[in-house]
Design a protein around this motif. Structure first.
Motif, PDB file in Angstrom:
ATOM      1  N   GLU A 162     120.246  24.571 -20.925  1.00 39.38           N
ATOM      2  CA  GLU A 162     119.520  23.903 -19.837  1.00 39.38           C
ATOM      3  C   GLU A 162     119.171  24.823 -18.667  1.00 39.38           C
ATOM      4  O   GLU A 162     118.502  24.391 -17.716  1.00 39.38           O
ATOM      5  N   LEU A 163     119.597  26.086 -18.723  1.00 33.36           N
ATOM      6  CA  LEU A 163     119.309  27.004 -17.622  1.00 33.36           C
ATOM      7  C   LEU A 163     117.813  27.281 -17.555  1.00 33.36           C
ATOM      8  O   LEU A 163     117.202  27.749 -18.527  1.00 33.36           O
ATOM      9  N   LYS A 164     117.201  27.002 -16.401  1.00 34.68           N
ATOM     10  CA  LYS A 164     115.746  27.070 -16.269  1.00 34.68           C
ATOM     11  C   LYS A 164     115.261  28.477 -15.931  1.00 34.68           C
ATOM     12  O   LYS A 164     114.816  28.757 -14.813  1.00 34.68           O
ATOM     13  N   VAL A 165     115.362  29.372 -16.917  1.00 38.50           N
ATOM     14  CA  VAL A 165     114.863  30.734 -16.765  1.00 38.50           C
ATOM     15  C   VAL A 165     114.052  31.093 -18.006  1.00 38.50           C
ATOM     16  O   VAL A 165     114.301  30.569 -19.090  1.00 38.50           O
ATOM     17  N   SER A 166     113.076  31.976 -17.832  1.00 34.65           N
ATOM     18  CA  SER A 166     112.230  32.380 -18.953  1.00 34.65           C
ATOM     19  C   SER A 166     112.588  33.770 -19.472  1.00 34.65           C
ATOM     20  O   SER A 166     111.985  34.229 -20.451  1.00 34.65           O
ATOM     21  N   CYS A 167     113.546  34.432 -18.823  1.00 34.43           N
ATOM     22  CA  CYS A 167     113.913  35.776 -19.227  1.00 34.43           C
ATOM     23  C   CYS A 167     115.365  36.059 -18.864  1.00 34.43           C
ATOM     24  O   CYS A 167     115.997  35.290 -18.128  1.00 34.43           O
ATOM     25  N   VAL A 226     105.886  38.361 -10.579  1.00 34.28           N
ATOM     26  CA  VAL A 226     106.591  37.087 -10.434  1.00 34.28           C
ATOM     27  C   VAL A 226     105.874  36.000 -11.226  1.00 34.28           C
ATOM     28  O   VAL A 226     106.519  35.187 -11.909  1.00 34.28           O
ATOM     29  N   ALA A 227     104.558  35.982 -11.158  1.00 28.58           N
ATOM     30  CA  ALA A 227     103.791  34.974 -11.899  1.00 28.58           C
ATOM     31  C   ALA A 227     104.008  35.132 -13.401  1.00 28.58           C
ATOM     32  O   ALA A 227     104.161  34.140 -14.126  1.00 28.58           O
ATOM     33  N   TYR A 228     104.021  36.353 -13.885  1.00 30.79           N
ATOM     34  CA  TYR A 228     104.217  36.604 -15.315  1.00 30.79           C
ATOM     35  C   TYR A 228     105.597  36.158 -15.773  1.00 30.79           C
ATOM     36  O   TYR A 228     105.734  35.466 -16.788  1.00 30.79           O
ATOM     37  N   LEU A 229     106.630  36.555 -15.017  1.00 32.40           N
ATOM     38  CA  LEU A 229     107.990  36.192 -15.416  1.00 32.40           C
ATOM     39  C   LEU A 229     108.208  34.676 -15.309  1.00 32.40           C
ATOM     40  O   LEU A 229     108.914  34.091 -16.132  1.00 32.40           O
ATOM     41  N   ASP A 230     107.593  34.069 -14.328  1.00 27.39           N
ATOM     42  CA  ASP A 230     107.768  32.630 -14.125  1.00 27.39           C
ATOM     43  C   ASP A 230     107.119  31.808 -15.233  1.00 27.39           C
ATOM     44  O   ASP A 230     107.586  30.722 -15.577  1.00 27.39           O
ATOM     45  N   ASN A 231     106.037  32.350 -15.798  1.00 30.06           N
ATOM     46  CA  ASN A 231     105.267  31.593 -16.789  1.00 30.06           C
ATOM     47  C   ASN A 231     105.351  32.183 -18.185  1.00 30.06           C
ATOM     48  O   ASN A 231     104.560  31.815 -19.065  1.00 30.06           O
ATOM     49  N   PHE A 232     106.295  33.088 -18.384  1.00 30.63           N
ATOM     50  CA  PHE A 232     106.387  33.738 -19.684  1.00 30.63           C
ATOM     51  C   PHE A 232     106.650  32.729 -20.796  1.00 30.63           C
ATOM     52  O   PHE A 232     107.503  31.857 -20.692  1.00 30.63           O
ATOM     53  N   ASP A 233     105.885  32.871 -21.867  1.00 28.67           N
ATOM     54  CA  ASP A 233     106.054  31.987 -23.025  1.00 28.67           C
ATOM     55  C   ASP A 233     105.788  32.808 -24.266  1.00 28.67           C
ATOM     56  O   ASP A 233     104.652  33.220 -24.533  1.00 28.67           O
ATOM     57  N   ILE A 234     106.861  33.067 -25.015  1.00 31.93           N
ATOM     58  CA  ILE A 234     106.719  33.924 -26.194  1.00 31.93           C
ATOM     59  C   ILE A 234     105.877  33.226 -27.279  1.00 31.93           C
ATOM     60  O   ILE A 234     105.388  33.826 -28.196  1.00 31.93           O
ATOM     61  N   ALA A 253     120.192  29.903 -27.257  1.00 34.44           N
ATOM     62  CA  ALA A 253     119.404  29.590 -26.060  1.00 34.44           C
ATOM     63  C   ALA A 253     118.666  30.805 -25.513  1.00 34.44           C
ATOM     64  O   ALA A 253     117.774  30.661 -24.681  1.00 34.44           O
ATOM     65  N   THR A 254     119.017  32.011 -25.969  1.00 33.56           N
ATOM     66  CA  THR A 254     118.308  33.212 -25.513  1.00 33.56           C
ATOM     67  C   THR A 254     117.020  33.441 -26.293  1.00 33.56           C
ATOM     68  O   THR A 254     116.156  34.204 -25.851  1.00 33.56           O
ATOM     69  N   CYS A 255     116.883  32.802 -27.433  1.00 34.99           N
ATOM     70  CA  CYS A 255     115.702  33.000 -28.274  1.00 34.99           C
ATOM     71  C   CYS A 255     114.442  32.489 -27.569  1.00 34.99           C
ATOM     72  O   CYS A 255     114.454  31.438 -26.936  1.00 34.99           O
ATOM     73  N   GLY A 256     113.384  33.227 -27.689  1.00 42.49           N
ATOM     74  CA  GLY A 256     112.123  32.840 -27.072  1.00 42.49           C
ATOM     75  C   GLY A 256     111.976  33.272 -25.631  1.00 42.49           C
ATOM     76  O   GLY A 256     110.947  33.023 -25.009  1.00 42.49           O
ATOM     77  N   LYS A 257     112.997  33.905 -25.080  1.00 38.30           N
ATOM     78  CA  LYS A 257     112.936  34.372 -23.699  1.00 38.30           C
ATOM     79  C   LYS A 257     112.642  35.876 -23.664  1.00 38.30           C
ATOM     80  O   LYS A 257     112.982  36.605 -24.597  1.00 38.30           O
ATOM     81  N   LEU A 258     112.013  36.303 -22.610  1.00 36.54           N
ATOM     82  CA  LEU A 258     111.704  37.721 -22.429  1.00 36.54           C
ATOM     83  C   LEU A 258     112.984  38.495 -22.131  1.00 36.54           C
ATOM     84  O   LEU A 258     113.790  38.071 -21.306  1.00 36.54           O
ATOM     85  N   GLU A 308     103.503  44.155 -19.431  1.00 40.25           N
ATOM     86  CA  GLU A 308     102.054  44.025 -19.390  1.00 40.25           C
ATOM     87  C   GLU A 308     101.654  43.039 -18.298  1.00 40.25           C
ATOM     88  O   GLU A 308     101.970  41.845 -18.373  1.00 40.25           O
ATOM     89  N   LEU A 309     100.969  43.528 -17.258  1.00 39.83           N
ATOM     90  CA  LEU A 309     100.528  42.686 -16.150  1.00 39.83           C
ATOM     91  C   LEU A 309      99.029  42.839 -15.931  1.00 39.83           C
ATOM     92  O   LEU A 309      98.440  43.875 -16.279  1.00 39.83           O
TER      93      LEU A 309
END
Length: 239
Positions: free
Chosen positions: A172-177, A231-239, A195-200, A221-222
């Motif tokens: 449930e931890l709300k992080v993308s990386c 910040v925008a990239y890390l916040d919205n990262f989706d593998i 839970a780490t799968c799919g995260k950067l 890659e930015l």
């Protein structure tokens, strides 16, 4: 654009950081090594971010203002911000939410605040290595209020990591990386902690000394080389 990064660096403000790790020195060492974008992430404080960002402008390297927050569970979380103002606002909030324990430089080390020319402007009196009053689950939303994003630091370490503290990586931890130390085997963590799968996965040096800063190895890659884009990239990262 593909950019060489190190998003976890400490300055002389961190009590465990070397006094030679000044904003000017760390920025220019990063430039010499060949980094494009770095982040200053002192323990529980953002007071040297403005100086580092100004030094970065002069050196031609992007400096993302940040902090390595210690949660109430003693989990280290790297927090990065779009602007220095946002970082400083979060820093002021955290300063009000850490124990009022005075630093003892002879035991823990100095905590110097500097300007972009490395003149000492202040010596932080509160010890910055204590656990804050914020729990790990509250950090992502809190950071977002100040225009930032966060990720658990060095999750493979046996102390001050989310896994060492909680025994797992919470679904449930709300992080993308998340961050692994440079030599960690990512397959081990992806298999053991679903839970780490799919995260950067980010790999940074966590340097406290100039001599520990590593040659660039990892890229991100930015659309542009800026704190806002990162910040925008890390916040919205989706593998």
């Amino acid at each position: 654009m593909k950019l060489f990064y190190d998003l976890h660096l400490h300055s002389c403000l961190s009590p465990c950081g070397d006094n030679e790790m000044t904003p000017y020195n760390l920025v220019n060492m990063a430039k010499v090594l060949g980094f494009d974008i770095i982040a200053l992430t002192d323990h529980n404080s953002t007071k040297n971010c403005r100086a580092a960002a100004e030094a970065g402008k002069k050196a031609g390297i992007t400096v993302v203002p940040g902090m390595e927050l210690c949660t109430s569970e003693e989990i280290h979380v790297v927090c990065l911000f779009k602007t220095v103002d946002g970082a400083e606002g979060f820093g002021a909030y955290i300063r009000e939410n850490i124990p009022k324990v005075k630093n003892k430089p002879q035991i823990f080390g100095d905590q110097f605040v500097m300007n972009s020319e490395d003149a000492v402007t202040e010596s932080e009196e509160l010890l910055l290595t204590t656990a804050s009053f914020l729990s790990i689950d509250s950090v992502p939303d809190c950071v977002k209020k100040y225009g930032g994003v966060c990720f658990p630091a060095h999750i493979d370490r046996s102390s001050y990591s989310v896994i060492s503290a909680l025994g797992t990586f919470p679904q449930e931890l709300k992080v993308s990386c998340f961050e692994l130390t440079p030599n960690a085997d990512e397959k081990v963590f992806l298999e053991k902690y679903p839970a780490t799968c799919g995260k950067l996965i980010l790999r940074n040096s966590d340097s406290h000394y100039l001599e520990n800063m590593r040659l660039p190895e990892n890229t991100i890659e930015l659309d542009e080389n800026s704190a806002e884009a990162l910040v925008a990239y890390l916040d919205n990262f989706d593998i």
